[in-house]
Design a protein around this motif. Structure first.
Motif, PDB file in Angstrom:
ATOM      1  N   HIS A  64       0.660  -1.274   0.075  1.00  0.00           N
ATOM      2  CA  HIS A  64       0.153  -0.200  -0.089  1.00  0.00           C
ATOM      3  C   HIS A  64       0.749   1.408   0.041  1.00  0.00           C
ATOM      4  CE1 HIS A  64       0.956   0.576   4.483  1.00  0.00           C
ATOM      5  NE2 HIS A  64       0.923  -0.677   4.271  1.00  0.00           N
ATOM      6  N   THR A  65       0.522   2.230  -0.557  1.00  0.00           N
ATOM      7  CA  THR A  65       1.184   3.748  -0.804  1.00  0.00           C
ATOM      8  C   THR A  65       0.405   4.730  -1.159  1.00  0.00           C
ATOM      9  OG1 THR A  65       3.102   4.503  -1.287  1.00  0.00           O
ATOM     10  CG2 THR A  65       1.951   3.419  -2.917  1.00  0.00           C
ATOM     11  N   SER A  66       0.781   5.908  -0.892  1.00  0.00           N
ATOM     12  CA  SER A  66       0.148   7.088  -1.491  1.00  0.00           C
ATOM     13  C   SER A  66       1.186   7.808  -2.117  1.00  0.00           C
ATOM     14  CB  SER A  66      -0.440   7.984  -0.247  1.00  0.00           C
ATOM     15  OG  SER A  66      -1.540   7.375   0.599  1.00  0.00           O
ATOM     16  N   ASN A  67       2.129   7.518  -2.275  1.00  0.00           N
ATOM     17  CA  ASN A  67       3.375   7.974  -2.790  1.00  0.00           C
ATOM     18  C   ASN A  67       3.378   7.972  -4.329  1.00  0.00           C
ATOM     19  OD1 ASN A  67       6.082   8.731  -3.953  1.00  0.00           O
ATOM     20  ND2 ASN A  67       6.883   8.358  -1.852  1.00  0.00           N
ATOM     21  N   GLU A  68       3.189   8.838  -5.152  1.00  0.00           N
ATOM     22  CA  GLU A  68       2.875   8.658  -6.573  1.00  0.00           C
ATOM     23  C   GLU A  68       4.334   8.161  -7.213  1.00  0.00           C
ATOM     24  OE1 GLU A  68       0.084   9.277  -8.362  1.00  0.00           O
ATOM     25  OE2 GLU A  68      -1.021  10.313  -6.565  1.00  0.00           O
ATOM     26  N   LYS A  69       5.343   8.436  -6.738  1.00  0.00           N
ATOM     27  CA  LYS A  69       6.782   7.887  -7.426  1.00  0.00           C
ATOM     28  C   LYS A  69       6.797   6.746  -7.237  1.00  0.00           C
ATOM     29  CE  LYS A  69      10.066  11.784  -6.676  1.00  0.00           C
ATOM     30  NZ  LYS A  69      10.988  12.182  -5.852  1.00  0.00           N
ATOM     31  N   TYR A  83      -7.011  -6.173  -4.337  1.00  0.00           N
ATOM     32  CA  TYR A  83      -7.192  -6.571  -2.811  1.00  0.00           C
ATOM     33  C   TYR A  83      -7.000  -5.428  -2.087  1.00  0.00           C
ATOM     34  CZ  TYR A  83      -6.338  -8.977   1.500  1.00  0.00           C
ATOM     35  OH  TYR A  83      -6.429  -9.345   2.885  1.00  0.00           O
ATOM     36  N   LYS A  84      -7.997  -5.298  -0.931  1.00  0.00           N
ATOM     37  CA  LYS A  84      -8.113  -4.420  -0.027  1.00  0.00           C
ATOM     38  C   LYS A  84      -7.785  -5.316   1.285  1.00  0.00           C
ATOM     39  CE  LYS A  84      -8.405  -0.928  -2.996  1.00  0.00           C
ATOM     40  NZ  LYS A  84      -7.830  -1.746  -3.963  1.00  0.00           N
ATOM     41  N   HIS A  85      -7.204  -4.886   2.313  1.00  0.00           N
ATOM     42  CA  HIS A  85      -6.734  -5.680   3.249  1.00  0.00           C
ATOM     43  C   HIS A  85      -7.867  -5.358   4.279  1.00  0.00           C
ATOM     44  CE1 HIS A  85      -4.574  -8.423   5.861  1.00  0.00           C
ATOM     45  NE2 HIS A  85      -4.393  -7.562   6.719  1.00  0.00           N
ATOM     46  N   LYS A  86      -8.177  -6.449   5.140  1.00  0.00           N
ATOM     47  CA  LYS A  86      -9.278  -6.221   6.257  1.00  0.00           C
ATOM     48  C   LYS A  86      -8.650  -7.130   7.278  1.00  0.00           C
ATOM     49  CE  LYS A  86     -12.681  -3.965   3.996  1.00  0.00           C
ATOM     50  NZ  LYS A  86     -13.449  -4.861   3.107  1.00  0.00           N
ATOM     51  N   ASN A 189      -5.266   3.233   4.789  1.00  0.00           N
ATOM     52  CA  ASN A 189      -5.965   4.564   4.248  1.00  0.00           C
ATOM     53  C   ASN A 189      -5.135   5.034   2.917  1.00  0.00           C
ATOM     54  OD1 ASN A 189      -7.768   4.620   6.605  1.00  0.00           O
ATOM     55  ND2 ASN A 189      -6.073   5.273   7.843  1.00  0.00           N
ATOM     56  N   ASP A 190      -4.404   4.122   2.490  1.00  0.00           N
ATOM     57  CA  ASP A 190      -3.449   4.625   1.335  1.00  0.00           C
ATOM     58  C   ASP A 190      -4.302   4.621   0.094  1.00  0.00           C
ATOM     59  OD1 ASP A 190      -1.141   5.549   2.255  1.00  0.00           O
ATOM     60  OD2 ASP A 190      -0.555   3.437   2.666  1.00  0.00           O
ATOM     61  N   LYS A 191      -3.885   5.635  -0.864  1.00  0.00           N
ATOM     62  CA  LYS A 191      -4.567   5.771  -2.047  1.00  0.00           C
ATOM     63  C   LYS A 191      -4.411   4.637  -3.053  1.00  0.00           C
ATOM     64  CE  LYS A 191      -4.525   9.270  -5.905  1.00  0.00           C
ATOM     65  NZ  LYS A 191      -3.692  10.201  -6.655  1.00  0.00           N
ATOM     66  N   HIS A 362       6.866   0.254   0.837  1.00  0.00           N
ATOM     67  CA  HIS A 362       6.670   1.529  -0.174  1.00  0.00           C
ATOM     68  C   HIS A 362       7.731   2.660   0.835  1.00  0.00           C
ATOM     69  CE1 HIS A 362       3.652   2.472   3.245  1.00  0.00           C
ATOM     70  NE2 HIS A 362       4.112   3.672   2.925  1.00  0.00           N
ATOM     71  N   MET A 363       7.893   2.374   1.861  1.00  0.00           N
ATOM     72  CA  MET A 363       8.848   3.491   2.621  1.00  0.00           C
ATOM     73  C   MET A 363      10.333   2.984   2.194  1.00  0.00           C
ATOM     74  SD  MET A 363       6.791   3.174   6.090  1.00  0.00           S
ATOM     75  CE  MET A 363       7.785   4.730   7.140  1.00  0.00           C
TER      76      MET A 363
END
Ligand code: FDA
Length: 387
Positions: A64-69, A83-86, A189-191, A362-363
């Motif tokens: 998961h990430t919100s970082n476009e790069k 897939y969306k984690h629950k 919550n990531d994009k 992603h980090m």
């Protein structure tokens, strides 16, 4: 054998990103040295032969990430599923929807609440302690979410994770305990979110698949250190204390034992991850990997599933270091090591082990892309020193 232009120690996502960029963008010859028998670090996975299910060998990995790069970069090597984690949590014979949300509150207190009613209830229960005055993790948690939710959903799980009564843990371990006053139970919550369509290992192998990249597996860097140290630039992603011979003492880590079992049922728990909140259950959670890839249903062997139970404990000699431990003692040591690392000529330290910081995938990738642009590119293009 030609001397490489760059040596990368460790083939996790940090090391692979560095190697891939140097090879493809600067046309440098890169040697990756990896002590495990496979590349990929902790994101590595294997397809179980008997069931066809992809098993994450070092615990579940959700991307998961919100970082476009980062999102643009990773999709050069793989597509992602939707897939969306629950996550769910078992407590006293019931299963609740996590993170704490309106569904959990209604079920736990046995009646329906509007968002405002729930907010008022939790605020009232949380007034038992003031957050600023909390002396330990238990008081801090109660000051954030109240005693009933703390005792059900934080106390047992935290005690197992740390092998300690939360009353004996520092309040600094938690900063917030989010409660959602909606029915939204998406874990992240990531994009952007999803899992690599062909599995993690296919993704990781594509990153290393470049004519300028050579991978040396089953090789501990310290057995070949004299061939490279001081001779070529090195990006080191192994444990920073090990690099400096533990001269400022050992950093402590938590590790996780993963107990894997093939069960003769089609579906064991109906979802990927269920936390075990009861204190008397010895594991922290159960993973059922087939649920991470429902789109592969027709490729799975019917009547079988793979379940992994996680047991959390302090890492001893020889254990895999997984999570850094934020205590005064460790903070002091890491400052010493960071200072030594800064002064080490021609070596850059990165990644989870090299910086003693928990990094999501992603980090780790974002941090490697930054190191590449700010340190490696200028070094190779203009000859600036590697510090
Ligand atoms: P990583 O640990 O992956 O790689 C380091 C590599 O260096 C290893 O392959 C190691 O063998 C090698 N090495 C060390 N010392 C060496 C030496 N002396 N010589 C040669 N090789 C050496 N992230 C996320 O986004 N979503 C998730 O769900 C999860 N889940 C998760 C669960 C668990 C249990 C852990 C521990 C981690 C996660 N992560 C995660 C984090 C993810 O695994 C993280 O992004 C990577 O570990 C970071 O990559 P690195 O390359 O920094 O380290």
């Amino acid at each position: 054998e030609t001397t490489p232009d760059l040596v990368v120690v460790g083939s996790g996502l940090f090391g692979l990103t560095i190697a891939e960029r140097a090879a493809s963008q600067l046309d440098k010859k890169v040697l990756i040295i990896e002590r495990r028998p496979h590349i990929g670090g902790n994101a590595y996975s294997e397809f179980d032969e008997e069931t066809g299910i992809e098993v994450h060998k070092y615990g579940t990995h959700l991307f998961h990430t919100s970082n476009e790069k980062v999102w643009d970069y990773v999709r050069k090597f793989t597509d992602f599923t939707d897939y969306k984690h629950k996550v769910f949590g078992k407590y006293k014979g019931q299963v609740y929807s996590l993170p704490m949300n309106l569904a959990l509150i209604n079920q736990f207190f046995g009646k329906s609440h509007t968002p405002d009613e729930a907010r008022a209830l939790i605020a009232e229960q949380a007034s038992e302690f003031k957050t600023e005055e909390a002396q330990n993790l238990e008081e801090k948690a109660i000051s954030l979410i109240g005693r009933p939710l703390y005792e059900a959903f934080i106390k047992g799980y935290t005690a197992k994770q740390w092998e300690k009564d939360p009353k004996e843990l520092s309040p600094d371990i938690i900063t917030r305990l989010p409660v959602r006053y909606t029915f939204d139970n998406r874990y992240f919550n990531d994009k952007y979110e999803g899992l690599p369509v062909d599995g993690y290992t296919a993704w990781l192998e594509r990153m290393a698949d470049h004519p300028n990249i050579t991978v040396m597996l089953d090789t501990d860097f310290f057995t070949v250190v004299d061939d490279y140290k001081g001779k070529v630039p090195i990006v080191y992603t192994g444990p920073v204390d090990e690099y400096f011979g533990y001269s400022a003492g050992k950093l402590s880590w938590r590790t996780v034992d993963l107990e894997s079992e093939i069960l003769d049922v089609d579906d064991y728990q109906g979802t990927g991850v269920v936390n075990a909140n009861d204190p008397e259950v010895p594991f922290t959670r159960e993973l059922e990997f087939k649920h991470l890839h429902p789109e592969r249903a027709d490729r799975y062997k019917p009547g079988k599933t793979v379940v992994v139970r996680e047991y959390s404990r302090f890492a001893q000699e020889g254990d895999e270091p997984y999570y850094p431990i934020n205590t005064a003692d460790n903070r002091e040591k890491i400052l010493v090591y960071r200072d030594l690392a800064k002064k080490e000529p021609m070596v850059l330290f990165g990644g989870r082990l090299g910086t003693y910081k928990y990094l999501d995938m992603h980090m780790a990738i974002a941090s490697a892309l930054t190191m590449f642009e700010n340190k490696l590119r200028p070094h190779f293009e203009d000859g600036t020193p590697l510090t």
